[in-house]
Design an enzyme around this catalytic site. Sequence first.
Site, PDB file in Angstrom:
ATOM      1  N   HIS A  53       0.842  -1.190   0.000  1.00 42.25           N
ATOM      2  CA  HIS A  53       0.000   0.000   0.000  1.00 42.25           C
ATOM      3  C   HIS A  53       0.887   1.253   0.000  1.00 42.25           C
ATOM      4  O   HIS A  53       2.106   1.162   0.204  1.00 42.25           O
ATOM      5  CB  HIS A  53      -0.898   0.004   1.237  1.00 42.25           C
ATOM      6  N   GLU A  55       1.346   3.734   2.084  1.00 44.41           N
ATOM      7  CA  GLU A  55       2.099   4.088   3.288  1.00 44.41           C
ATOM      8  C   GLU A  55       3.394   3.294   3.369  1.00 44.41           C
ATOM      9  O   GLU A  55       4.471   3.839   3.692  1.00 44.41           O
ATOM     10  CB  GLU A  55       1.262   3.804   4.545  1.00 44.41           C
ATOM     11  N   THR A 202     -22.682  -3.121 -31.414  1.00 46.12           N
ATOM     12  CA  THR A 202     -21.402  -2.458 -31.682  1.00 46.12           C
ATOM     13  C   THR A 202     -20.337  -3.485 -32.057  1.00 46.12           C
ATOM     14  O   THR A 202     -19.516  -3.264 -32.944  1.00 46.12           O
ATOM     15  CB  THR A 202     -20.953  -1.668 -30.426  1.00 46.12           C
ATOM     16  N   ASP A 206     -18.645  -2.797 -35.525  1.00 43.84           N
ATOM     17  CA  ASP A 206     -17.311  -2.168 -35.519  1.00 43.84           C
ATOM     18  C   ASP A 206     -16.172  -3.141 -35.238  1.00 43.84           C
ATOM     19  O   ASP A 206     -15.014  -2.786 -35.421  1.00 43.84           O
ATOM     20  CB  ASP A 206     -17.245  -1.063 -34.445  1.00 43.84           C
ATOM     21  N   GLY A 298     -23.679   1.168 -28.313  1.00 46.06           N
ATOM     22  CA  GLY A 298     -24.531   1.872 -29.256  1.00 46.06           C
ATOM     23  C   GLY A 298     -25.724   2.501 -28.557  1.00 46.06           C
ATOM     24  O   GLY A 298     -25.938   2.319 -27.351  1.00 46.06           O
ATOM     25  N   LEU A 301     -28.320  -0.018 -26.467  1.00 38.92           N
ATOM     26  CA  LEU A 301     -27.886  -0.493 -25.154  1.00 38.92           C
ATOM     27  C   LEU A 301     -27.694   0.694 -24.207  1.00 38.92           C
ATOM     28  O   LEU A 301     -28.068   0.630 -23.031  1.00 38.92           O
ATOM     29  CB  LEU A 301     -26.592  -1.315 -25.272  1.00 38.92           C
TER      30      LEU A 301
HETATM   31  C1  AOF Z   1      -4.225   1.779   2.661  1.00 42.58           C
HETATM   32  N1  AOF Z   1      -3.352   2.221   1.738  1.00 42.58           N
HETATM   33  O1  AOF Z   1      -2.639   2.398  -0.363  1.00 42.58           O
HETATM   34  C2  AOF Z   1      -4.689   1.328   0.001  1.00 42.58           C
HETATM   35  C3  AOF Z   1      -5.627   0.926   0.991  1.00 42.58           C
HETATM   36  O2  AOF Z   1      -6.038  -6.675   0.439  1.00 42.58           O
HETATM   37  P1  AOF Z   1      -5.232  -5.474   0.807  1.00 42.58           P
HETATM   38  O3  AOF Z   1      -4.326  -5.721   1.987  1.00 42.58           O
HETATM   39  O4  AOF Z   1      -4.472  -4.891  -0.354  1.00 42.58           O
HETATM   40  O5  AOF Z   1      -6.264  -4.357   1.314  1.00 42.58           O
HETATM   41  C4  AOF Z   1      -7.152  -3.750   0.435  1.00 42.58           C
HETATM   42  C5  AOF Z   1      -7.968  -2.718   1.184  1.00 42.58           C
HETATM   43  O6  AOF Z   1      -7.090  -1.748   1.777  1.00 42.58           O
HETATM   44  C6  AOF Z   1      -8.886  -1.918   0.278  1.00 42.58           C
HETATM   45  O7  AOF Z   1     -10.146  -2.529   0.140  1.00 42.58           O
HETATM   46  C7  AOF Z   1      -8.992  -0.607   1.038  1.00 42.58           C
HETATM   47  O8  AOF Z   1      -9.889  -0.706   2.126  1.00 42.58           O
HETATM   48  C8  AOF Z   1      -7.594  -0.450   1.601  1.00 42.58           C
HETATM   49  N2  AOF Z   1      -6.758   0.271   0.628  1.00 42.58           N
HETATM   50  N3  AOF Z   1      -5.375   1.194   2.283  1.00 42.58           N
HETATM   51  O9  AOF Z   1      -3.964   1.910   3.858  1.00 42.58           O
HETATM   52  C9  AOF Z   1      -3.515   2.017   0.435  1.00 42.58           C
HETATM   53  N4  AOF Z   1      -4.886   1.083  -1.322  1.00 42.58           N
HETATM   54 ZN    ZN Z   2      -2.985  -0.265   3.978  1.00 45.48          ZN
END
Ligand code: AOF
Ligand code: ZN
Length: 365
Positions: A53, A55, A202, A206, A298, A301
Amino acid sequence: MEILSDQQAMQLALDWAEKGLTTTTPNPRVGCILVKNNQVIGAGFTQPAGQAHAEVQALRDAQSRGNDVRGATAYVTLEPCSHFGRTPPCADALIEAGIERVVAAILDPNPQVAGRGLAKLKAAGVAVQSPLLEAAAYEMNIGFFKRMRTGLPWVRMKAAASLDGKTALHNNQSQWITGPEARADGHHWRARACAILTGIGTLLEDDPQLTVRAFPVTRQPKRIIVDSKLQTPITAKALQDGGALIVHAQRNPEREAELIAAGAECVYLPNAHGKVDLPELMRELGRREINELHIEAGSKLNGSLIREGCVDELLVYLAPSLLGDARGMFELPALTDLRDIQQLSFHQVTQIGADIRLLARFKKH
Ligand code: AOF
Ligand code: ZN
């Protein structure tokens, strides 16, 4: 030295979040910066699902640059998580690293977090502050917020038309009503979406690839085809390189087997009229963790999706031209009472090359 305000620091964190715009799904795109003695000592953004994540990335960044993070303030565009998901809790990582203060733009709507991240930090003696630049943080993850709150994706319908709202002549000539800049811009909206949806009309007309090609991406959105009668040819471009989800409303084991062999997944979702149950499809996509759904279909829909209340936002490119009597963007029934008009509000108006880009939201939101 100029003091970096909380607001400026959070804006920086939002800029970092944007780096994950096309890659973090189904996770929200989050940015984090660490500030100490008025200096940015670390920054990061959410990595693809299962990886770090924002952090943790920011802490690693600071450490790899030899910066001591103890006593720093963390600016995060979403409340740090408190749960063990695919990764351990960011709140714990911040506490262990000795972060003194956490500013979070907005609370995490994930029921597994929902305030517990900030509570955990507070309990550990970390000063916490929230919200800050909440509206921008919400917009960054509008699909994630909607899915967490309702189980449904945020549905954005794209269309390109002449100034009189027309997409194609009656003889089907339709190519390039809008300019190259608008078409390239359209690919940015495809790229940020978790999935792109079109209809069999579509597809047959296309043969679209439904991929992002205007610039390199590491993840292509999932492709979804609404095809009640399973008419998708196995040679369709939308089935190549990664397959597609075909949503149908009539059973045909032979065709299903053929399409599955061609790399598609078939999902049977009929309504009482033998058509695809569109609201149920939206719930199914929510269950499949689709945050933002991009529709390029399209007029038929498009009209059905609007009538059935599935659409949140229109992304419309208007060219400075007049097509006259021609096909429209959305096939909707004639009304007899002005009170039945669909009301939207303009969320954003931007000039793109020679064209205008409109983002209009349905009033129910
Ligand atoms: C954070 N920092 O950058 C993000 C968060 O399965 P995991 O561990 O990746 O957790 C996913 C969940 O974490 C997601 O549903 C959301 O609640 C949170 N996302 N949290 O601290 C982050 N992307
Ligand atoms: Zn996190």
